[in-house]
Design an enzyme around this catalytic site. Structure first.
Site, PDB file in Angstrom:
ATOM      1  N   CYS A  78       0.844  -1.198   0.000  1.00  0.00           N
ATOM      2  CA  CYS A  78       0.000   0.000   0.000  1.00  0.00           C
ATOM      3  C   CYS A  78       0.880   1.250   0.000  1.00  0.00           C
ATOM      4  O   CYS A  78       1.489   1.578  -1.006  1.00  0.00           O
ATOM      5  CB  CYS A  78      -0.959  -0.033   1.187  1.00  0.00           C
ATOM      6  SG  CYS A  78      -2.367   1.102   1.030  1.00  0.00           S
ATOM      7  N   HIS A 107      -3.433  -5.350  -0.013  1.00  0.00           N
ATOM      8  CA  HIS A 107      -2.919  -5.893   1.249  1.00  0.00           C
ATOM      9  C   HIS A 107      -2.970  -7.425   1.200  1.00  0.00           C
ATOM     10  O   HIS A 107      -3.955  -8.036   1.615  1.00  0.00           O
ATOM     11  CB  HIS A 107      -3.760  -5.389   2.430  1.00  0.00           C
ATOM     12  CG  HIS A 107      -3.560  -3.943   2.745  1.00  0.00           C
ATOM     13  ND1 HIS A 107      -2.685  -3.510   3.720  1.00  0.00           N
ATOM     14  CD2 HIS A 107      -4.122  -2.831   2.205  1.00  0.00           C
ATOM     15  CE1 HIS A 107      -2.723  -2.187   3.772  1.00  0.00           C
ATOM     16  NE2 HIS A 107      -3.579  -1.753   2.861  1.00  0.00           N
ATOM     17  N   GLU A 137      -1.599  -9.548   3.013  1.00  0.00           N
ATOM     18  CA  GLU A 137      -1.546 -10.199   4.335  1.00  0.00           C
ATOM     19  C   GLU A 137      -2.909 -10.641   4.835  1.00  0.00           C
ATOM     20  O   GLU A 137      -3.021 -11.571   5.645  1.00  0.00           O
ATOM     21  CB  GLU A 137      -0.904  -9.253   5.367  1.00  0.00           C
ATOM     22  CG  GLU A 137      -1.710  -8.021   5.736  1.00  0.00           C
ATOM     23  CD  GLU A 137      -1.430  -6.811   4.843  1.00  0.00           C
ATOM     24  OE1 GLU A 137      -1.722  -5.672   5.257  1.00  0.00           O
ATOM     25  OE2 GLU A 137      -0.930  -7.023   3.723  1.00  0.00           O
TER      26      GLU A 137
END
Length: 667
Positions: free
Chosen positions: A456, A583, A585
């Site tokens: 990001c 993102h 994750e």
């Protein structure tokens, strides 16, 4: 005419049956229209406890509450209970109740509440929903996170429409009814990719029993337990049993008072999950059973463990599943829990000793919960790579020249950590504090061929650094940091709102198309043509500068469906230099690490062996033979996991700040 039903089934998992694997459900009323026949033959391992035919019937609910203090690990406990029930062949969903007035977690500072977890539907929710998704491998919705703000907003909207027909709108019954209706509605939403509602809904009530903001929820849940009826509701109370260092004695009085207060509010616990630094003696459990009116077999010890993957195993060893299934009248339906894969993964990671050091360069480095999902994704990738993860927290501001003048020791320590790491990760964030330090970290990684992953804001930082250093655009920056800049590398997205902050970013799952087939990112994702990942941002790389940046050597290998929004950037010729606007994750799972994190750990582990070769099954095989495929369809903080490791680490991830070792995270 007297009617009866006939069913034949066996409690053992289908995988344990001799071939052909088959069982028969024969139901219906004799003399009536007919019967239902369902055959389940050779189901895959993940479905071996289930047939499409509904066995449980009425929805079952498990409520997890907390007492004495916050930060005990209710979220991990709730996730572990869900995993244990899933291992028994049941379908499980989860709900988190947060009593704060915010509509969602989107506008809350990480210092207040840790990271904001983002769901596929764009919901900005509490980080505990990330635990639920990782443990249970499910996809939740924004409605799975209930807040006081959402409940009051829905009730007020009904009042404005006249739905209450002129009645006086009150906390009881209107707010409490709204809470119960919300729970029942959301519990029926499938979250595991299968049709129909789950069998069990695990509900976590945030905060501590006795908090004034929790009172409407406590009252609603008390009513709810009677509403669903006996055998459909089980309450697990997580409480602290401190062990005083002076005498080494476990003190039960705090838990006694907590249970007494809980019972006074109309809720009676079925199980007690006692948090302590070590396993409780039988006499302590007997005392708790006597004074808390809970069966001795239902007193569980959740003591400190090497990592939180051990918590489901602790519950299983103490037969928590049997107590819960008994309370829910499911003993004759559920199978014995099958946690073989989970157990093997947990023990395997405990035996990993060869380290891999990742420098985490951010502005919230004093609060690990601010980057909780990033830590988990790093851990998942490290475990798959057979490495022990060490995270070096590098405060971005300490890398800047101003720190050299004001605090030279902090400056030196930060740069020593950065230079001693095997890889560099710059996570997402907002605001201009520490930005120059992040730019310096990206420059160091780029020039020194150190594996780098920017997420990001981390991707935007990498682009700005490249523009400044390679294109010699010294004033290149983001309009977030300087709205009047003459060289805007990163700009505010046209569809964004500058007047309202909550829920106005580009949120949720968005599709990214690979523009370059022969790039590291595409290979890591298995050579697919597109991927779906979750987003949370207001700013984007300026599309008008793309041709200038690419002519200088950057490669924007992934874009959105319009082709104008940059999603993935790589630096060809570098061992591993990738920035992503999304993102990754948020979709990483134990045993199924995010491809980009797998690539970072692989490059950081063996910098000279980063060639990625697609295998025949569409996954990507690293040069050492470890497969890192991932489906494209896809705290030291008080609110954190709360489980400290017995070996001096908390939950398996070693985090250093230059002044010693402390710990965090695992699933």
């Amino acid at each position: 005419m007297m009617a009866f039903r006939f069913q034949v089934w066996q409690q053992k998992p289908i995988a344990a049956w001799p071939v052909p694997k088959l069982f028969l459900f024969l139901g219906g009323n004799l003399g009536c229209q007919g019967f239902v026949l369902a055959l389940c033959i050779g189901q895959p391992a993940e479905d071996q406890f289930h047939c499409p035919t509904k066995r449980v019937g009425k929805m079952k609910y498990v409520l997890v509450t907390g007492g004495v203090v916050s930060g005990l690990g209710k979220g991990v406990t709730a996730s572990s209970i869900g995993l244990l029930l899933k291992a028994c062949g049941l379908r499980v969903t989860s709900i988190k109740i947060d009593p704060y007035l915010n509509t969602d977690a989107g506008t809350m500072s990480p210092f207040e509440h840790g990271e904001v977890f983002v769901l596929d539907d764009g919901g900005e929710v509490d980080l505990d929903l990330g635990n639920y998704e990782r443990f249970l491998d499910i996809k939740l919705t924004r409605d799975n996170n209930i807040t006081t703000g959402k409940i009051y907003q829905s009730v007020i909207e009904k009042e404005r429409r006249g739905d209450y027909l002129g009645k006086t709108v009150q906390v009881v019954p209107h707010i409490t009814d709204a809470i119960q209706e919300w729970i029942e509605r959301v519990a029926k939403i499938p979250v595991d990719g299968k049709e129909g509602p789950a069998d069990v809904c695990v509900i976590e009530l945030g905060g501590t029993i006795g908090d004034i903001e929790s009172m409407p929820f406590i009252e609603a849940l008390g009513q709810f337990s009677y509403r669903v009826g006996p055998g459909n509701f089980c309450l697990v109370h997580v409480s602290l049993v401190p062990i005083l260092n002076v005498v080494g004695e476990a003190k039960t009085k705090p838990t006694q008072h907590s249970v007494r207060q809980l019972r006074g509010l109309g809720l009676t616990p079925n199980l007690l999950a006692c948090r302590s630094s070590k396993e409780l003696d039988d006499n302590v459990k007997a005392k708790l059973a006597q004074f808390c009116h809970v069966p001795l077999s239902n007193i569980l010890t959740l003591h400190d463990v090497p990592n939180i993957w051990h918590i489901p195993l602790l519950l299983k060893d103490q037969k928590a599943h049997e107590a819960i299934l008994k309370a829910l009248n499911l003993l004759g339906v559920a199978a014995d829990p099958n946690l073989k894969v989970w157990t093997a993964r947990t023990k395997f990671y405990d035996r990993c000793h060869e380290p891999v050091r990742i420098a985490m360069v951010g502005k919230y480095t004093g609060l690990s919960d601010a980057y909780l999902s990033v830590l988990k994704a790093l851990l998942h990738a490290s475990a798959a790579r057979k490495r022990k993860l060490i995270v070096d927290w590098v405060p971005a501001g300490d890398l800047e020249d101003v720190t050299y003048k004001e605090h030279p020791e902090a400056y030196k320590a930060a740069w020593n950590l950065l230079k001693g790491a095997n890889g560099v990760l710059v996570p997402g964030g907002f605001g201009d504090r520490g930005v120059q330090g992040k730019i310096l970290a990206a420059k160091y990684a780029r020039e020194q061929n150190v594996p780098f992953l920017g997420i990001c804001l981390g991707m935007q930082i990498a682009v700005i650094e490249f523009a400044r250093s390679v294109l010699s655009l010294r004033d290149a920056t983001s309009t977030e940091f300087d709205p009047e800049t003459k060289t805007p590398c990163v700009i505010f997205m046209p569809e964004g709102s500058k007047t309202h902050m909550g829920g106005t970013m580009r949120l949720g799952s968005r599709r990214t198309y690979f523009e370059v087939a022969d790039c590291k990112s595409a290979k890591l994702y298995g050579n697919v043509s597109f991927i779906d990942e979750r987003h949370r941002h207001r700013y984007e790389v300026n599309p008008d500068m793309i041709s200038q940046l690419e002519s200088a050597g950057l490669s924007f290998v992934g874009k959105d469906d319009t082709g104008r929004r940059m999603e993935i950037v790589e630096l060809p010729g570098h061992p591993f230099f990738i920035g992503v606007q999304f993102h990754p994750e948020f979709k990483s799972r134990p045993g199924k690490p995010s491809p980009l994190f797998s690539g970072l750990i692989a490059a950081a582990s063996e910098p000279k062996r980063t060639v990625l070769v697609p295998s025949s099954n569409g996954h990507t095989k690293l040069t050492n033979g470890i497969c890192n495929g991932h489906s494209p369809k896809l705290k030291a903080h008080q609110k954190g996991n709360g489980f400290k490791a017995s070996n001096g680490s908390l939950n398996g991830v070693y985090n250093t700040n230059g002044n010693g070792v402390y710990v965090d995270g695992s699933c």
